[in-house]
Write a protein that holds these residues in place. Structure first.
Motif, PDB file in Angstrom:
ATOM      1  N   TYR A  22      32.260  25.089  52.917  1.00  9.29           N
ATOM      2  CA  TYR A  22      33.578  25.535  53.382  1.00  9.29           C
ATOM      3  C   TYR A  22      33.363  26.935  53.942  1.00  9.29           C
ATOM      4  CZ  TYR A  22      35.412  21.774  50.406  1.00  9.29           C
ATOM      5  OH  TYR A  22      35.683  20.557  49.824  1.00  9.29           O
ATOM      6  N   PHE A  25      30.821  29.293  52.318  1.00  8.41           N
ATOM      7  CA  PHE A  25      30.608  28.915  50.910  1.00  8.41           C
ATOM      8  C   PHE A  25      30.064  27.488  50.811  1.00  8.41           C
ATOM      9  CE2 PHE A  25      32.284  26.891  47.027  1.00  8.41           C
ATOM     10  CZ  PHE A  25      31.667  27.706  46.084  1.00  8.41           C
ATOM     11  N   ALA A  27      29.729  24.424  48.604  1.00  9.36           N
ATOM     12  CA  ALA A  27      30.232  23.799  47.374  1.00  9.36           C
ATOM     13  C   ALA A  27      29.200  22.824  46.808  1.00  9.36           C
ATOM     14  CB  ALA A  27      31.540  23.069  47.658  1.00  9.36           C
ATOM     15  N   ALA A  46      30.637  22.453  34.743  1.00 12.78           N
ATOM     16  CA  ALA A  46      31.797  23.308  34.530  1.00 12.78           C
ATOM     17  C   ALA A  46      32.672  23.306  35.779  1.00 12.78           C
ATOM     18  CB  ALA A  46      31.331  24.723  34.208  1.00 12.78           C
ATOM     19  N   SER A  47      33.867  23.845  35.634  1.00 12.52           N
ATOM     20  CA  SER A  47      34.805  23.905  36.746  1.00 12.52           C
ATOM     21  C   SER A  47      34.177  24.619  37.944  1.00 12.52           C
ATOM     22  CB  SER A  47      36.055  24.656  36.277  1.00 12.52           C
ATOM     23  OG  SER A  47      36.988  24.698  37.301  1.00 12.52           O
ATOM     24  N   GLY A  48      34.308  24.020  39.115  1.00 13.92           N
ATOM     25  CA  GLY A  48      33.822  24.659  40.336  1.00 13.92           C
ATOM     26  C   GLY A  48      32.374  24.372  40.682  1.00 13.92           C
ATOM     27  N   CYS A  49      31.699  23.498  39.930  1.00 12.39           N
ATOM     28  CA  CYS A  49      30.268  23.267  40.172  1.00 12.39           C
ATOM     29  C   CYS A  49      30.020  22.293  41.328  1.00 12.39           C
ATOM     30  CB  CYS A  49      29.582  22.760  38.910  1.00 12.39           C
ATOM     31  SG  CYS A  49      30.043  21.076  38.506  1.00 12.39           S
ATOM     32  N   GLY A  50      31.076  21.634  41.817  1.00 11.12           N
ATOM     33  CA  GLY A  50      30.914  20.748  42.968  1.00 11.12           C
ATOM     34  C   GLY A  50      30.951  19.270  42.637  1.00 11.12           C
ATOM     35  N   LYS A  51      31.281  18.941  41.395  1.00 18.00           N
ATOM     36  CA  LYS A  51      31.246  17.518  41.019  1.00 18.00           C
ATOM     37  C   LYS A  51      32.357  16.709  41.690  1.00 18.00           C
ATOM     38  CE  LYS A  51      33.345  18.667  36.540  1.00 18.00           C
ATOM     39  NZ  LYS A  51      33.806  20.021  36.936  1.00 18.00           N
ATOM     40  N   THR A  52      33.573  17.282  41.736  1.00 17.68           N
ATOM     41  CA  THR A  52      34.672  16.548  42.378  1.00 17.68           C
ATOM     42  C   THR A  52      34.418  16.396  43.872  1.00 17.68           C
ATOM     43  OG1 THR A  52      36.215  17.372  40.739  1.00 17.68           O
ATOM     44  CG2 THR A  52      37.180  16.535  42.768  1.00 17.68           C
ATOM     45  N   THR A  53      33.887  17.442  44.496  1.00 15.62           N
ATOM     46  CA  THR A  53      33.576  17.362  45.926  1.00 15.62           C
ATOM     47  C   THR A  53      32.573  16.238  46.174  1.00 15.62           C
ATOM     48  OG1 THR A  53      33.956  19.727  46.080  1.00 15.62           O
ATOM     49  CG2 THR A  53      32.761  18.714  47.904  1.00 15.62           C
ATOM     50  N   GLU A 166      37.852  12.831  36.254  1.00 14.99           N
ATOM     51  CA  GLU A 166      38.454  13.367  35.019  1.00 14.99           C
ATOM     52  C   GLU A 166      39.597  12.465  34.547  1.00 14.99           C
ATOM     53  OE1 GLU A 166      37.604  16.108  33.227  1.00 14.99           O
ATOM     54  OE2 GLU A 166      36.503  17.434  34.603  1.00 14.99           O
TER      55      GLU A 166
HETATM   56  P1  ATP Z   1      36.911  21.205  38.751  1.00 19.92           P
HETATM   57  O1  ATP Z   1      36.452  20.546  37.508  1.00 19.92           O
HETATM   58  O2  ATP Z   1      37.622  22.505  38.492  1.00 19.92           O
HETATM   59  O3  ATP Z   1      37.656  20.285  39.688  1.00 19.92           O
HETATM   60  P2  ATP Z   1      34.522  20.837  40.345  1.00 19.92           P
HETATM   61  O4  ATP Z   1      33.187  20.989  39.750  1.00 19.92           O
HETATM   62  O5  ATP Z   1      34.994  19.463  40.512  1.00 19.92           O
HETATM   63  O6  ATP Z   1      35.583  21.676  39.529  1.00 19.92           O
HETATM   64  P3  ATP Z   1      34.918  21.137  43.145  1.00 19.92           P
HETATM   65  O7  ATP Z   1      36.357  20.739  43.136  1.00 19.92           O
HETATM   66  O8  ATP Z   1      33.946  20.161  43.645  1.00 19.92           O
HETATM   67  O9  ATP Z   1      34.485  21.608  41.704  1.00 19.92           O
HETATM   68  O10 ATP Z   1      34.789  22.503  43.960  1.00 19.92           O
HETATM   69  C1  ATP Z   1      33.527  23.116  44.167  1.00 19.92           C
HETATM   70  C2  ATP Z   1      33.751  24.453  44.811  1.00 19.92           C
HETATM   71  O11 ATP Z   1      34.231  24.270  46.139  1.00 19.92           O
HETATM   72  C3  ATP Z   1      34.780  25.329  44.102  1.00 19.92           C
HETATM   73  O12 ATP Z   1      34.297  26.654  44.078  1.00 19.92           O
HETATM   74  C4  ATP Z   1      36.010  25.203  44.960  1.00 19.92           C
HETATM   75  O13 ATP Z   1      36.771  26.386  44.897  1.00 19.92           O
HETATM   76  C5  ATP Z   1      35.417  24.988  46.334  1.00 19.92           C
HETATM   77  N1  ATP Z   1      36.331  24.203  47.180  1.00 19.92           N
HETATM   78  C6  ATP Z   1      36.732  22.928  46.941  1.00 19.92           C
HETATM   79  N2  ATP Z   1      37.549  22.490  47.927  1.00 19.92           N
HETATM   80  C7  ATP Z   1      37.653  23.502  48.819  1.00 19.92           C
HETATM   81  C8  ATP Z   1      38.372  23.687  50.054  1.00 19.92           C
HETATM   82  N3  ATP Z   1      39.110  22.712  50.585  1.00 19.92           N
HETATM   83  N4  ATP Z   1      38.229  24.864  50.679  1.00 19.92           N
HETATM   84  C9  ATP Z   1      37.456  25.850  50.161  1.00 19.92           C
HETATM   85  N5  ATP Z   1      36.766  25.758  49.005  1.00 19.92           N
HETATM   86  C10 ATP Z   1      36.868  24.609  48.331  1.00 19.92           C
END
Ligand code: ATP
Length: 384
Positions: A22, A25, A27, A46-53, A166
Motif C-alpha cells: 500500500y 508500505f 503488508a 499478531a494484529s497487522g502482520c498481514g494474515k488477513t491481507t 477470525e
Molecule cells: P488483524 O488481525 O488486526 O486484522 P492482520 O494480520 O490480519 O491484522 P492485515 O489486515 O493483513 O493484518 O494488515 C496488514 C497491514 O496492512 C496492517 O499494517 C494494515 O494497517 C495494512 N493495511 C491493510 N489494508 C490496508 C489498506 N487498504 N491501506 C493501507 N494499509 C492497509
C-alpha cells in the motif's frame, strides 16, 4: 451425512511470489506457500502482520501487487471473488435476520436457481448439528450456533476451499474452545481445504494440521503445531507460541552430535541438529528450553540429579500456584528470570521464594537460535 471427500488436488492453494504493498508500505512480502488439498491450515500472527491481507488475496477481495494465486491447476489471480471456488466465513457472520436458518443455508442454492434444496440443506444442518433449529430465526440462536449457520451457508456451495477470517473472534472463551473442536470435526468430515486466520496461538494449534506463523508481512516458520512448539527456528516463534526461556551462550566445543556451550560460568549441551544458528567455536547462540521441560530440585538434594542433564543454579524469586501446576520465576547467573512450570504431583514444601535450587533438563529438549535476533521478539504480541 454429507460427504465431499476427494483425493484429487483441485483444492490445493498455491501462492507464488504473492505480495501486497500500500503505497510505500509492504503488508505482505513476496510469499510462496502451498496448502495441500484437504488440510486445515492456519495463518497465525499478531494484529497487522498481514494474515488477513493474505487470506483476502486468496478470496479475490484484494488484488495482489505481485504474484499468482492458483487453486488446484487453475490460475485464479485475475478472477473476481464470485468466480473462484472459495467461500469465506467472517467474524461478523451477517446472517439474513428475516430468513429462518433453513432459508439462510438454502440461500446460495436458490440464488443459483436450484429448486429442490431440501435434502442438501437438511444434510448441511445435520453436519453442523442444527437440524432441530431449522425454523428458528438467527436472533433466536446463540453466537456459536449462528457461526455454525454461517459455516453451513458457505459449505453448501461446495467450495474447493473454505476461508475463515477470525470466525470465532466474537465468541466468549468457552464457546470459542467448543467451536474450535466443532470446526475441526466438520473439516475432517467434509475433507475440503480450510484456511483459517487467527491471532490466537492456542486456537491455531488446536485446529490446524499446519500453521504458518506470520510476522511483519512474512511467514517466519511453517509446520505442524508440535514441530513449531518443539523446534522454533526464530525468537519470534519461540516467544509467540507459548513461553520460552532463552539463555545467551557461547559455543565452546563439539562433542559427537552435541554442541557444548558456556553460559553464566557453567556448561550447557545442545544437540547440533536442534540448533538453527551457526555453531563455530566462539559464536553466540541463544539456548532455548520450554518451562515445562525443566525440573526443579532444592539445592540440598543436588547430588540426586542424574548425570547427563543440563543444569543451572538459581534462587526462586516467585512461585504462583495455579492448581494444575506451580509456575516459578528463578533468578540465575545465566538469565534474570527463568520460567519453570512444575506439575502439582508431589509438591516439595521447600520450593518457596528465596530457596536455592538447581534447574535441570534433558539436553534433547534444548533448542538453539541465532543470537543476532531480538531476544524479546514476539513477547508483547502474545497478549494481543
Ligand atoms: P488483524 O488481525 O488486526 O486484522 P492482520 O494480520 O490480519 O491484522 P492485515 O489486515 O493483513 O493484518 O494488515 C496488514 C497491514 O496492512 C496492517 O499494517 C494494515 O494497517 C495494512 N493495511 C491493510 N489494508 C490496508 C489498506 N487498504 N491501506 C493501507 N494499509 C492497509
Amino acid at each position: 451425512m454429507t460427504t465431499m471427500k476427494t483425493t484429487d488436488s483441485s483444492g490445493d492453494v498455491r501462492l507464488s511470489g504473492i505480495s501486497k504493498t500500500y503505497g510505500s508500505f509492504t503488508a505482505v512480502h513476496p510469499l510462496d506457500l502451498t496448502v495441500p488439498q484437504g488440510s486445515f491450515f492456519a495463518l497465525l500472527g499478531a494484529s497487522g502482520c498481514g494474515k488477513t491481507t493474505t487470506l483476502r488475496m486468496i478470496a479475490g477481495l484484494e488484488e495482489p501487487t505481485t504474484g499468482t494465486v492458483r487453486l488446484g491447476d487453475q490460475d485464479v489471480t485475475a478472477l473476481p471473488p464470485y468466480k473462484r471456488p472459495v467461500n469465506t466465513v467472517f467474524q461478523s457472520y451477517a446472517l439474513f435476520p428475516h430468513l429462518d436458518i433453513f432459508e439462510n443455508v438454502a440461500f446460495g442454492l436458490r440464488r443459483r436457481g436450484i429448486k429442490s434444496v431440501k435434502k442438501q440443506v437438511e444434510d448441511m444442518l445435520e453436519l453442523v448439528q442444527l437440524g432441530e433449529q431449522a425454523r428458528k430465526k438467527p436472533h433466536q440462536l446463540s453466537g456459536g450456533q449462528q457461526q455454525r449457520v454461517a459455516v453451513a451457508r458457505a459449505l453448501i456451495n461446495h467450495p474447493k476451499v473454505l476461508l475463515l477470517d477470525e470466525p470465532l473472534g466474537a465468541l466468549d472463551l468457552k464457546l470459542r474452545r467448543q467451536m474450535q473442536l466443532e470446526l475441526k470435526r466438520i473439516q475432517t468430515e467434509v475433507g475440503i481445504t480450510f484456511v483459517h486466520v487467527t491471532h490466537d496461538q492456542e486456537e491455531a494449534m488446536t485446529m490446524a494440521d499446519t500453521v504458518a506463523v506470520m510476522n511483519a508481512g512474512r511467514v517466519e516458520q511453517l509446520g505442524a503445531p508440535t514441530d513449531l512448539y518443539e523446534n522454533p527456528q526464530t525468537t519470534f516463534v519461540a516467544n509467540f507460541l507459548g513461553t520460552s526461556n532463552l539463555i545467551e551462550a557461547e559455543v565452546d566445543t563439539k562433542s559427537g552430535d552435541d554442541i557444548v556451550l558456556k553460559a553464566g560460568g557453567g556448561k550447557l549441551v545442545l544437540p547440533e541438529a536442534r540448533c538453527s544458528a551457526p555453531t563455530t567455536a566462539g559464536g553466540r547462540v541463544l539456548v532455548g528450553v520450554r518451562p515445562e521441560k525443566i525440573s526443579l530440585t532444592h539445592a540440598d538434594d543436588a547430588g540426586e540429579i542424574p548425570e547427563g542433564r543440563n543444569r543451572v543454579t538459581g534462587r526462586i524469586a516467585d512461585a504462583s500456584f495455579i492448581g494444575v501446576s506451580t509456575q516459578y520465576v528463578i533468578d540465575s547467573p545465566v538469565c534474570d528470570e527463568l520460567a519453570v512450570y512444575v506439575q502439582n504431583v508431589e509438591r516439595d514444601g521447600r520450593l518457596v521464594p528465596g530457596a536455592e535450587v538447581v534447574l535441570h533438563w534433558n539436553p534433547a529438549h534444548t533448542f538453539g537460535l541465532d543470537a543476532t535476533q531480538d531476544i524479546d521478539a514476539g513477547i508483547e504480541e502474545e497478549a494481543v
